[in-house]
Design an enzyme around this catalytic site. Structure first.
Site, PDB file in Angstrom:
ATOM      1  CE  LYS A   1      23.025  40.435  48.886  1.00 28.01           C
ATOM      2  NZ  LYS A   1      23.440  39.282  48.097  1.00 28.01           N
TER       3      LYS A   1
ATOM      4  CG  ASP B   1      68.440  29.899  38.032  1.00 27.39           C
ATOM      5  OD1 ASP B   1      68.174  29.076  37.137  1.00 27.39           O
ATOM      6  OD2 ASP B   1      68.953  31.003  37.812  1.00 27.39           O
TER       7      ASP B   1
ATOM      8  CE1 TYR C   1      68.360  42.575  48.834  1.00 23.57           C
ATOM      9  CE2 TYR C   1      69.595  42.653  50.884  1.00 23.57           C
ATOM     10  CZ  TYR C   1      69.522  42.331  49.542  1.00 23.57           C
ATOM     11  OH  TYR C   1      70.588  41.767  48.907  1.00 23.57           O
TER      12      TYR C   1
ATOM     13  CB  THR D   1      62.751  32.610  44.215  1.00 23.00           C
ATOM     14  OG1 THR D   1      62.365  33.848  43.626  1.00 23.00           O
ATOM     15  CG2 THR D   1      63.022  32.792  45.687  1.00 23.00           C
TER      16      THR D   1
ATOM     17  CG  HIS E   1      27.858  42.188  36.180  1.00 21.12           C
ATOM     18  ND1 HIS E   1      28.656  41.750  35.161  1.00 21.12           N
ATOM     19  CD2 HIS E   1      27.973  41.285  37.167  1.00 21.12           C
ATOM     20  CE1 HIS E   1      29.224  40.609  35.508  1.00 21.12           C
ATOM     21  NE2 HIS E   1      28.817  40.302  36.729  1.00 21.12           N
TER      22      HIS E   1
ATOM     23  CB  CYS F   1      67.182  39.533  43.615  1.00 18.37           C
ATOM     24  SG  CYS F   1      68.341  38.188  43.372  1.00 18.37           S
TER      25      CYS F   1
ATOM     26  NE  ARG G   1      68.253  38.858  36.172  1.00 18.59           N
ATOM     27  CZ  ARG G   1      67.058  39.074  36.740  1.00 18.59           C
ATOM     28  NH1 ARG G   1      66.544  40.282  36.778  1.00 18.59           N
ATOM     29  NH2 ARG G   1      66.381  38.063  37.263  1.00 18.59           N
TER      30      ARG G   1
ATOM     31  N   GLY H   1      27.579  40.497  41.950  1.00 15.17           N
ATOM     32  CA  GLY H   1      26.969  39.961  40.742  1.00 15.17           C
ATOM     33  C   GLY H   1      27.132  38.470  40.563  1.00 15.17           C
TER      34      GLY H   1
ATOM     35  NE  ARG I   1      27.966  45.023  48.179  1.00 16.36           N
ATOM     36  CZ  ARG I   1      27.469  44.367  47.156  1.00 16.36           C
ATOM     37  NH1 ARG I   1      27.197  43.089  47.260  1.00 16.36           N
ATOM     38  NH2 ARG I   1      27.222  44.970  46.027  1.00 16.36           N
TER      39      ARG I   1
ATOM     40  NE  ARG J   1      18.199  41.081  47.951  1.00 15.04           N
ATOM     41  CZ  ARG J   1      18.887  42.196  47.914  1.00 15.04           C
ATOM     42  NH1 ARG J   1      19.891  42.384  48.723  1.00 15.04           N
ATOM     43  NH2 ARG J   1      18.568  43.143  47.077  1.00 15.04           N
TER      44      ARG J   1
ATOM     45  CB  SER K   1      70.589  37.981  46.978  1.00 13.70           C
ATOM     46  OG  SER K   1      69.352  38.402  46.450  1.00 13.70           O
TER      47      SER K   1
ATOM     48  CG  MET L   1      26.597  34.397  44.999  1.00 10.83           C
ATOM     49  SD  MET L   1      27.028  32.784  44.341  1.00 10.83           S
ATOM     50  CE  MET L   1      26.334  31.790  45.610  1.00 10.83           C
TER      51      MET L   1
END
Ligand code: PEP
Ligand code: MG
Length: 894
Positions: free
Chosen positions: A31, A781, A867, A779, A457, A847, A564, A109, A341, A100, A776, A111
Site C-alpha cells: 500500500k 523411493d 525431462y 524420488t 472477503h 518420474c 509401471r 483481508g 495493487r 492501515r 530416471s 490485516m
C-alpha cells in the site's frame, strides 16, 4: 549522528531510488509503495505518511516501538495538519485519520484497518452541526472498529446491538436509521466498550493513534496472518503502517466508495470492472454487507465521475503494466484513490491478461510467461459439472472462484478443521467470511456464503488460494448456530449433508453432481505454447494405460517417462493369473503361468505404443514385492480359522492353507526394502524375461503395423551396478534373439536404463552410467531411503505434525512432494554430474511425485535434467514451471 528516519510523508518517498517495484514494496509495503507511486504520478490521494515494514519486525522482536517513532509521528501529523488545514484533536476542524497495515505482498483481508481515528464525542457533536447523520454514523463506526481491531474484541457485540436496534425500530437497512438513532447507537456502543474492556473509550487522539499503530504491528503475527503466510510461503517481511487523512464516502449522496479491477479478475476481459456503494465507507464494500452497484450502473447515473475514475485507473495500469485492483472514494463529488495493487485473478484471467498484454505490447513474451504462476495452472484444470448432469441447482450465487466440488456441508470453521483432520471433504457454508475464518477456509474444499459480492472477503481469499467458491447466494437462509440452511423457509441441507458447488457458474446443488475433467481452451493453448518455446526441460508423463497416455498427450506430454508394468497386473480379471505365477512351486510351473500373462502384457504394450506413436516410451519392468499381489492375509486367516473350527477340511480349506503358507514364505518385515525390482529380477529372471518378450513382440507387431516405437526399458531399484549388468546380459540377447528370429530390425534403437532411487545408486552413478543408457530419478523411493522415512507411513504418523503442528515447524515442506535440496536434491545433482562424467550424453529424467511439482522443477532445471515426468493431469503445470525455470535462470534469478 542524525536520527534514523522512521516516518515518511508520501511525497517524501522517491520511488525512483528503488531499482524495482518489489524493492519499493519490500521497504514500504504494497500500500505504501502504491501510495508513493500514485503521488509521483499525480493521482489524487489523501495526504499522509508511512512507517516502513522493518519497524514492525523491530516491534515483533522487542515488543516495543522504535524509540524515535513517537516524535517522528508527531512531526508528521504536524505536516499533515499544515497541508490539509485540519488539526488533530481539534473540535472545529478535526483531522481524522485512517490507519492501515500494508505488507509487501498483498494479503487480502488479513490485516486490519482503523477508520475515523481522532474522533471524540465532542468532535462528533460539533461535526453534527453541519452533517448530523454522517457525524454520528462515523462516531459509532469508529468506536466499533477501534474496539474490534485495536482491542481485539471482534465486531460481533456491536453488530448484535445494531441488529437488535434495527429490529426494535422496525428498520431493515443501516441507511434507514436517522441521525438521532445513530447517535443513540454511539452511546450504546460506548456502554458496550466499557462493559467489554472495563475501561472508558479513549478520547485522546494520540492514545488512539499509537494504539492503532501498535495494533497493526501486532496483527502481523496474528494467527490468521501467520497461517496465510505459511500457506503462501510469504517471508517474514513485517508490515508497514499507513496513516492517511480520512476522506468520507459516507458524507452524503454525492459521496461513496468503491473498488475496481482494471480488467476482469474472473476471465481477464479488458474492461474496467468495479463496484460502488453510494454514501458508504470502504469496509461496507469489502464486508459485503450491502449489495453494491456495478460500474456500468454508476456510469448511467454519474458519467463524469466514472470517466475520471477510468482515466486514472488506466493511467495506473499503464504505469504498472499489469492489472490493478484499486480502492477509491468520492467525497462530495471529489475523487480520491486510496490504494492500488496488482490484482489477484483466477488462472483463466491470468492467462488471458498475460496474452492480451503481450499482444498489446505492454509486456514481452517472457514477462507474459512469468505472469501466470505454475501452481495457478491447476485451477484451469479444475473439474466442471458435466453438461449431461440433470440435477437442478437449489440456489444461485456469485461465481466467485472456479471449480466444481462436492463434500459435506459444515457451518463452522472449527468443525471444518476437525472434519478435515478426520479425513472428510467439507464445504464451508457461512453467511459471510471474516479474516479469522481463514484456517477454516483452507481446511475446506469449497466455500459457500449467502452474502457479499465478487470482491468480498470470501471471494478474494478463495480466488487467491484457488478454492472453488460461491458467494452472495442470497436465497439461502443460513443458520450457523443450528447448522442448517433453508430456502423459502424449508430446510434444504444440514451439517454433514452432501452438497455440490460449481464455482464457475455459481450454482449450488444438494447431493452429489456428476463432474467432468476440464479441457484446454485455445487461449490457454497459446500460453502453453509460449511456455514450450522457452522451456529447456522436456515434459513426459507417468502413464500405465493407453487412456492415461492419450490424456497426457492432450495436455502436451512428449512421451511416457514411466509406465509401471505392475499396474497392468492389478486389473481384477488378471489378478488370479498373476497369483498363479507367484505361487508357482517350480520354474516350470511359473513359466507356464507367465505364458498366460505374456499375451496380455503384449496387448497392453501395443495399446500404449499405438497411442504414443513417434514418442518415447519408458517401460519399467516389475517393481513391487510379489506378496503385494496375493489376497489379504488377515482375511485369508479369518476364513481359514473359521473353516478349521467348523471342521471343514475341504478344497477351500486346502487352498487357503497353501496360500497362507505362500504368503508367509514371501512376506518380509521391510517389504519396501526387500525382494523387489532388480533383486527379484536377478533371482527370478523368468519374470523379466516374459516382460522383455512381451515388449519386443509388441514392438515387432507395432512397427510392422506402421507405428513408430521409441522403446526405453527401465530396470528398477538398482543399488549395485552388477544388478543391472547381470540382467542386461540376460535380457538384451533374448531381445536380439526374438528380433532375429522374426527377421526384424527396430527403426529406433532400444535403450536400456535404470531408475536412480537408492542413495547408493546415486553415489555410484559414474559406474552405472557405463552400462545404463538413461537414468530416471524415482524420488519417491529416493526420499524414503535418504530420509529413512517409510513412504507408506510417515505422512499419517508424524510428518504432517512436523510440518503443520509443531512450533516452530521441524520441516517446512513434505519432501515427498517438494524435492529437498539439501538431501535428495544433492544426491540428484551428484548423480547427474557423475553419470555424465562417464557418459556425456546420458539422458536424465525424473518420474517420482516431485516431477510435477513447480518448486522441484526449478531445481531439476538447475541440475541439468533432460525431462520431468508426472501424472497426465499435471503435465501443463510442469510445462509452465519448466518455462519459468528457464526464464528465471536466464535472468539470473534461479
Ligand atoms: C519412485 O520411487 O519415485 C517411483 C517413481 O517409483 P514407485 O513410486 O513406483 O516406487
Ligand atoms: Mg520406486
Amino acid at each position: 549522528m542524525s536520527e534514523e528516519r522512521i516516518v515518511y510523508m508520501f511525497d517524501e518517498v522517491d520511488p525512483s531510488k528503488f531499482k524495482t517495484t518489489s524493492e519499493l514494496k519490500e521497504f514500504f509495503g504494497g500500500k505504501g509503495a502504491g501510495l508513493a507511486n500514485m503521488t509521483s504520478l499525480g493521482l489524487p490521494i489523501p495526504y499522509g505518511f508511512v512507517i516502513p515494514c522493518k519497524h514492525s519486525l523491530h516491534y515483533a522482536e522487542h515488543h516495543e516501538m522504535p524509540s524515535a517513532l513517537k516524535d517522528q509521528v508527531k512531526e508528521s501529523i504536524a505536516k499533515l495538519e499544515k497541508k490539509s488545514g485540519y488539526v488533530f484533536g481539534d473540535i472545529n476542524k478535526p483531522l481524522l485519520l485512517s490507519v492501515r497495515s500494508g505488507a509487501p505482498v498483498s494479503m487480502p483481508g488479513m490485516m486490519d484497518t482503523v477508520l475515523n481515528l481522532g474522533m471524540s464525542k465532542a468532535i462528533a457533536e460539533k461535526m453534527a452541526e453541519s452533517n448530523e447523520r454522517f457525524a454520528w454514523d462515523s462516531w459509532r463506526r469508529f468506536i466499533m472498529s477501534y474496539s474490534d481491531i485495536v482491542k481485539e474484541t471482534g465486531r460481533e457485540p456491536y453488530d448484535e446491538i445494531m441488529e437488535d436496534y434495527k429490529e426494535k425500530k422496525g428498520k431493515k437497512l443501516d441507511i434507514e436509521l436517522s441521525a438521532a438513532e445513530m447517535k443513540e447507537l454511539g452511546d450504546l456502543y460506548l456502554i458496550e466498550y466499557k462493559k467489554l474492556l472495563s475501561t472508558e473509550f479513549p478520547e485522546d487522539p494520540w492514545v488512539q493513534l499509537f494504539g492503532a499503530i501498535n495494533a497493526v504491528f501486532v496483527s502481523w503475527d496474528s494467527e490468521r496472518a501467520v497461517a496465510y503466510r505459511k500457506m503462501n510461503k510469504i517471508p517474514n517481511y513485517g508490515t508497514a503502517v499507513n496513516v492517511m487523512r480520512m476522506v468520507f464516502g459516507n458524507l452524503n449522496d454525492d459521496s461513496g466508495t468503491g473498488v475496481l479491477f482494471t480488467r476482469s479478475p474472473m476471465d481477464g476481459e479488458k474492461k474496467i470492472m468495479g463496484e460502488f456503494l453510494i454514501n458508504a465507507q470502504g469496509e461496507d464494500v469489502v464486508a459485503g454487507v450491502r449489495t453494491p452497484m456495478s460500474m456500468d450502473d454508476l456510469q448511467k447515473e454519474r458519467p463524469e465521475i466514472v470517466e475520471e475514475i477510468f482515466g486514472l485507473a488506466n493511467k495506473l495500469e499503464d504505469h504498472y503494466k499489469d492489472m490493478q485492483d484499486c480502492e477509491f472514494t468520492v467525497e462530495n463529488k471529489k475523487l480520491f484513490f486510496l490504494q492500488t495493487r496488482v490484482g489477484k485473478r483466477t488462472a483463466s484471467a491470468a492467462v488471458k491478461i498475460a496474452i492480451d498484454m503481450m499482444d498489446e505490447q505492454y509486456i514481452d513474451e517472457k514477462t507474459a510467461v512469468l505472469r501466470v504462476a505454475p501452481e495457478k495452472i491447476e485451477e484451469l484444470l479444475h473439474k466442471r459439472i458435466s453438461p449431461t448432469e440433470r440435477k437442478s441447482p437449489i440456489v444461485k450465487g456469485f461465481n466467485a472462484s472456479p471449480g466444481a466440488v462436492f463434500g459435506k456441508a459444515v457451518f463452522d470453521c472449527g468443525r471444518a478443521i476437525e472434519m478435515k483432520k478426520a479425513g472428510e471433504k467439507v464445504i464451508l457454508v457461512r453467511k459471510e467470511t471474516k479474516p479469522e475464518d481463514f484456517p477454516g477456509m483452507i481446511a475446506s474444499i469449497g466455500i459457500l456464503t449467502s452474502r457479499g459480492g465478487k470482491t468480498c472477503h470470501a471471494a478474494v481469499v478463495a480466488r487467491g488460494i484457488g478454492l472453488p467458491a460461491i458467494v452472495g447466494a442470497g436465497d439461502l437462509e443460513i443458520d450457523e448456530e443450528a447448522g442448517i440452511a433453508k430456502v423459502s423457509g424449508e430446510v434444504v441441507f444440514k451439517e454433514g449433508s452432501i452438497i455440490s458447488i460449481d464455482g464457475l457458474a455459481g450454482n449450488v446443488y444438494v447431493g452429489e453432481v456428476d463432474v467432468v475433467d476440464p479441457e484446454i481452451t485455445a487461449e490457454f493453448q497459446r500460453y502453453l505454447e509460449l511456455c514450450d518455446k522457452y522451456r529447456k526441460l522436456g515434459v513426459r508423463t507417468n502413464a500405465d494405460t493407453p487412456q492415461m497416455a492419450s490424456d497426457a498427450i492432450k495436455n502436451g506430454a512428449e512421451g511416457i517417462g514411466l509406465c509401471r508394468t505392475e499396474r497392468m497386473f492389478n486389473a481384477e480379471e488378471r489378478l488370479p493369473k498373476v497369483v498363479d505365477m507367484i505361487v508357482a512351486e517350480s520354474l516350470e510351473e511359473r513359466e507356464k503361468a507367465l505364458n498366460v500373462l505374456l499375451p496380455l502384457q503384449k496387448g497392453d504394450f501395443k495399446g500404449i505404443f499405438k497411442t504414443m506413436n513417434g514418442k518415447p516410451v519408458t517401460v519399467r519392468l516389475l517393481d513391487p514385492p510379489l506378496h503385494e499381489f496375493l489376497p489379504d492375509y488377515k482375511t485369508m486367516l479369518i476364513e481359514f480359522t473359521e473353516l478349521r473350527v467348523k471342521g471343514d477340511h475341504g478344497d477351500r480349506f486346502k487352498e487357503l492353507e497353501f496360500m497362507i503358507r505362500k504368503y508367509e514364505e514371501l512376506k518380509e518385515e521391510n517389504a519396501m526394502l526387500g525382494h523387489r525390482g532388480v533383486r527379484l529380477g536377478n533371482t527370478n529372471p523368468e519374470i523379466y524375461k516374459m516382460q522383455a518378450r512381451a515388449l519386443i513382440e509388441a514392438l515387432i507387431e507395432s512397427q510392422n503395423d506402421g507405428i513408430d516405437v521409441h522403446l526405453e526399458i527401465m530396470l528398477p531399484l538398482v543399488s549395485h551396478v552388477n544388478e543391472f549388468t547381470r540382467l542386461v546380459s540376460i535380457l538384451k540377447p533374448l531381445a536380439s534373439e526374438i528380433m532375429a528370429s522374426a527377421n526384424f530390425t527396430p527403426k529406433n534403437t532400444i535403450k536400456w536404463g535404470t531408475m536412480i532411487e537408492i542413495p547408493r545408486a546415486a553415489l555410484t552413478s559414474n559406474e552405472i552410467a557405463k552400462h545404463a543408457e538413461f537414468f530416471s530419478f524415482g524420488t519417491n523411493d529416493l526420499t524414503q531411503m535418504t530420509y529413512g522415512f517409510s513412504r507408506d507411513d510417515v505422512e499419517s504418523k508424524f510428518l504432517m505434525k512436523y510440518i503443520d503442528e509443531i512450533e516452530p515447524p521441524i520441516m517446512k515442506d513434505n519432501p515427498f512432494e517438494h524435492l529437498d535440496p539439501n538431501g535428495v536434491g544433492k544426491l540428484v545433482a551428484i548423480s547427474v554430474k557423475d553419470g555424465r562424467s562417464t557418459r556425456p550424453n546420458l539422458k536424465v529424467g525424473v518420474c517420482g511425485e516431485t516431477g510435477g511439482d513447480p518448486d522441484s522443477i526449478l531445481l531439476y532445471h538447475k541440475y541439468g535434467l533432460n525431462y520431468v515426468s508426472c501424472s497426465p493431469f499435471r503435465v501443463p503445470v510442469a510445462r509452465v514451471a519448466a518455462a519459468h525455470a528457464a526464464i528465471l535462470d536466464e535472468q539470473g534469478k534461479l
